[in-house]
Write a protein that holds these residues in place. Structure first.
Motif, short mmCIF file in Angstrom:
data_model
loop_
_atom_site.label_atom_id
_atom_site.label_comp_id
_atom_site.label_asym_id
_atom_site.label_seq_id
_atom_site.Cartn_x
_atom_site.Cartn_y
_atom_site.Cartn_z
N LEU A 102 9.17 2.69 10.43
CA LEU A 102 9.56 1.32 10.76
C LEU A 102 8.52 0.61 11.61
O LEU A 102 7.37 0.48 11.21
CB LEU A 102 10.94 1.35 11.42
N ASP A 103 8.91 0.18 12.83
CA ASP A 103 7.98 -0.56 13.69
C ASP A 103 6.97 0.31 14.40
O ASP A 103 6.15 -0.19 15.20
CB ASP A 103 8.77 -1.37 14.73
N MET A 104 6.99 1.63 14.13
CA MET A 104 5.92 2.49 14.61
C MET A 104 4.69 2.36 13.71
O MET A 104 3.66 2.99 13.98
CB MET A 104 6.38 3.96 14.63
N ILE A 105 4.80 1.55 12.66
CA ILE A 105 3.67 1.26 11.78
C ILE A 105 3.09 -0.09 12.18
O ILE A 105 3.82 -1.08 12.30
CB ILE A 105 4.12 1.21 10.30
N GLY A 106 1.79 -0.14 12.38
CA GLY A 106 1.13 -1.38 12.75
C GLY A 106 0.94 -2.32 11.57
O GLY A 106 1.32 -2.02 10.44
N ASP A 107 0.33 -3.44 11.84
CA ASP A 107 0.11 -4.45 10.81
C ASP A 107 -0.97 -4.02 9.81
O ASP A 107 -1.80 -3.15 10.09
CB ASP A 107 -0.32 -5.77 11.46
N GLY A 108 -0.95 -4.68 8.64
CA GLY A 108 -1.98 -4.45 7.65
C GLY A 108 -3.29 -5.06 8.09
O GLY A 108 -3.33 -5.85 9.05
N PRO A 109 -4.38 -4.69 7.48
CA PRO A 109 -4.44 -3.86 6.27
C PRO A 109 -4.42 -2.35 6.52
O PRO A 109 -4.33 -1.57 5.58
CB PRO A 109 -5.78 -4.27 5.64
N ASP A 110 -4.50 -1.93 7.81
CA ASP A 110 -4.60 -0.49 8.08
C ASP A 110 -3.25 0.20 8.16
O ASP A 110 -3.13 1.38 7.86
CB ASP A 110 -5.37 -0.25 9.39
N TYR A 111 -2.23 -0.51 8.64
CA TYR A 111 -0.87 0.05 8.80
C TYR A 111 -0.91 1.37 9.59
O TYR A 111 -0.34 2.37 9.20
CB TYR A 111 -0.22 0.28 7.43
N LYS A 112 -1.56 1.32 10.74
CA LYS A 112 -1.74 2.52 11.56
C LYS A 112 -0.42 2.94 12.20
O LYS A 112 0.28 2.15 12.80
CB LYS A 112 -2.79 2.28 12.65
N LYS A 167 1.03 -0.43 1.60
CA LYS A 167 1.46 0.10 2.90
C LYS A 167 1.94 1.54 2.76
O LYS A 167 1.59 2.41 3.57
CB LYS A 167 2.57 -0.79 3.47
N TYR A 168 2.74 1.79 1.75
CA TYR A 168 3.31 3.12 1.53
C TYR A 168 2.20 4.17 1.36
O TYR A 168 2.25 5.24 1.98
CB TYR A 168 4.22 3.08 0.31
N GLY A 169 1.23 3.86 0.54
CA GLY A 169 0.14 4.79 0.33
C GLY A 169 -0.66 5.06 1.59
O GLY A 169 -1.03 6.20 1.88
N LYS A 170 -0.91 4.02 2.37
CA LYS A 170 -1.71 4.19 3.59
C LYS A 170 -0.95 4.95 4.68
O LYS A 170 -1.54 5.73 5.43
CB LYS A 170 -2.16 2.83 4.10
N ALA A 176 -0.15 12.78 5.81
CA ALA A 176 -0.69 13.93 5.10
C ALA A 176 -1.98 14.43 5.75
O ALA A 176 -2.22 15.65 5.85
CB ALA A 176 -0.93 13.57 3.63
N ASP A 177 -2.82 13.52 6.18
CA ASP A 177 -4.08 13.91 6.81
C ASP A 177 -3.82 14.66 8.11
O ASP A 177 -4.52 15.64 8.43
CB ASP A 177 -4.94 12.68 7.07
N ARG A 178 -2.81 14.24 8.86
CA ARG A 178 -2.47 14.92 10.12
C ARG A 178 -2.07 16.38 9.86
O ARG A 178 -2.38 17.26 10.67
CB ARG A 178 -1.34 14.17 10.82
N PHE A 179 -1.39 16.63 8.76
CA PHE A 179 -0.83 17.96 8.51
C PHE A 179 -1.56 18.74 7.42
O PHE A 179 -1.06 19.78 6.97
CB PHE A 179 0.64 17.81 8.10
N LYS A 180 -2.71 18.29 6.99
CA LYS A 180 -3.32 18.85 5.78
C LYS A 180 -3.69 20.32 5.89
O LYS A 180 -3.79 21.03 4.88
CB LYS A 180 -4.54 18.04 5.37
N PHE A 217 2.80 8.48 -3.64
CA PHE A 217 2.97 9.57 -2.68
C PHE A 217 2.18 10.80 -3.08
O PHE A 217 1.40 11.37 -2.30
CB PHE A 217 4.46 9.88 -2.56
N VAL A 218 2.35 11.23 -4.32
CA VAL A 218 1.66 12.43 -4.80
C VAL A 218 0.15 12.23 -4.74
O VAL A 218 -0.60 13.09 -4.22
CB VAL A 218 2.10 12.78 -6.24
N ASP A 219 -0.32 11.10 -5.23
CA ASP A 219 -1.76 10.84 -5.24
C ASP A 219 -2.34 10.77 -3.83
O ASP A 219 -3.43 11.29 -3.56
CB ASP A 219 -2.05 9.53 -5.98
#
Length: 425
Positions: A102-112, A167-170, A176-180, A217-219
């Motif tokens: 939710l609001d723990m996601i920042g604004d685009g384009p990065d959606y950090k 947004k979903y992909g980012k 995924a990168d955090r837990f890879k 998600f898979v990709d």
């Protein structure tokens, strides 16, 4: 309405509490690399057996207020290692960890994603995987039309979908990168009960968007490399509904998985099970308090043992037999002992029957626990002091997962006769 149980039960818990968030992010690079080396290959049969029976850490990391996730805002205490240790001691081997962003996601384009929030998610995951248990981590409340500031909305128009999918992909790329580098004990689940908020038959265009989300998600996960190239990924269909996911007349599509480097499939299918609703959840005049062939009054005319068998057989035929494990990510019946003193015995029988039938068909079950004990609650443990509140229910569930297929499920205490109508059917 049965598919809103996670949200509905959470709101109930919030109201009750008002009236009376392989290596941690702090790990060094060497520790992360060491974690990656510990990967153990598990095929379909091995992963299903190893996951055993699961438990949901519900109404915690998916809890939110005004669009801001907070693990205590729905009345539960902070999650601790001791809680997970207690759950393991009861015999559970898997913990599903619902997470809202939710609001723990920042604004685009990065959606950090907020770093502190992702750190906390990782800390809880570590409680599980470091305990030699399986952790299922999903994106939970972001797809609900009933949650403030939700955004993963499949019925939005095409212009909005472009933004949603980006947004979903980012966001999933960051998770995924955090837990890879985590080993096989970590499983990612793409979404929760994703649909257009209409409990009728699926809308074709909205379903197309759900299928697109699963592909993204898979990709996205595979592209982060390391162990994510072979990790098991869990995907729901329309509202995690069995018929709308496994039925031939609907639109669920299993994504292509070109980025998978494992020897064999690494896709699982996610569904939920709360049937019949009048027995498992409903507290109104239509509520039922007995279930199954031993019921003598106030039971449904559908959703009984034969229905459980047919639903599990459908999942086996459509997915399990084709190499795709199935996970019932949520199941449960809320406490109605205030309405009927013997309810918990029928609740135990229902749970035990479902788990036995699921296991026979290669399906994993994960019990839904919202942290609330008492009337209308799903809790089996007090999260404040770690006492077990439903020992008989747990004993029945463990009997179902640990026994051979030919064992006889004990009847509800005090109800030993099979009614004539059940014999006839």
């Amino acid at each position: 309405m049965r598919k809103f149980i996670s949200r509905a039960a959470a709101l109930l818990l919030a109201g009750v509490m008002t009236a009376a968030v392989a290596g941690c992010g702090k790990n060094s690079d060497s520790e992360a690399k060491d974690t990656a080396k510990k990967w153990t290959e598990l095929d379909q049969t091995q992963i299903t057996e190893a996951m055993g029976l699961g438990w949901n850490l519900g109404n915690q990391l998916e809890a939110s207020s005004g669009g801001l996730p907070s693990e205590t805002c729905w009345g539960n205490p902070e999650i601790t290692k001791e809680l997970i240790d207690t759950i393991k001691a009861q015999g559970f081997k898997t913990v599903r960890i619902p997470v809202s962003y939710l609001d723990m996601i920042g604004d685009g384009p990065d959606y950090k994603i907020d770093t502190d929030w992702l750190d906390r998610v990782q800390e809880v995951v570590d409680y599980v995987v470091n305990n030699d248990m399986f952790a299922i981590v999903n994106m939970h409340g972001d797809g609900y039309y009933t949650v403030d500031h939700s955004w993963l909305l499949c019925a939005e128009d095409d212009d909005k979908q472009t933004e949603i999918k980006d947004k979903y992909g980012k966001v999933w790329t960051q998770i995924a990168d955090r837990f890879k580098d985590y080993d096989q004990h970590l499983i990612f689940e793409s979404m929760n009960e994703e649909f257009n908020n209409d409990y009728g038959k699926p809308d074709e265009k909205a379903y197309d968007n759900i299928n697109a989300y699963n592909q993204i998600f898979v990709d996205s996960v595979r592209a982060t490399g390391s162990n994510n190239e072979k990790r098991w990924l869990l995907l729901p269909g329309w509202n995690t509904n069995i018929e709308y996911t496994a039925g031939d007349d609907y639109n669920f599509k299993i994504p292509t998985d070109k980025g998978c480097k494992a020897d064999g499939k690494r896709i699982m299918i996610s569904v939920h099970y709360y049937d019949p609703f009048n027995f498992t959840i409903d507290e109104n005049k239509t509520a039922k308090t007995q279930w199954g062939k031993y019921a003598v009054k106030n039971y449904d005319n559908w959703g009984q043992e034969d229905y459980v068998d047919s639903q599990m057989a459908l999942l086996n035929e459509k997915f399990v037999s084709q190499g795709y494990p199935v996970v019932i990510g949520e199941f449960g019946a809320q406490d109605k002992t205030e309405k009927f003193a013997d309810y918990n015995e029928f609740r135990r029988y229902w749970s035990e029957y479902l788990i036995k039938a699921a296991k026979k068909n290669g399906v994993v079950c994960v019990y839904w626990d919202n942290g609330y004990n008492g009337n209308k609650g799903f809790g089996i443990i007090n999260r404040f002091d770690y006492t077990i509140t439903q020992p008989d229910l747990i004993a029945g569930m463990m009997r179902a997962i640990n026994s051979t297929d030919d064992y006889e499920i004990p009847s509800p205490a005090g109800y030993t006769e099979v009614r004539k109508s059940a014999k006839a059917s």
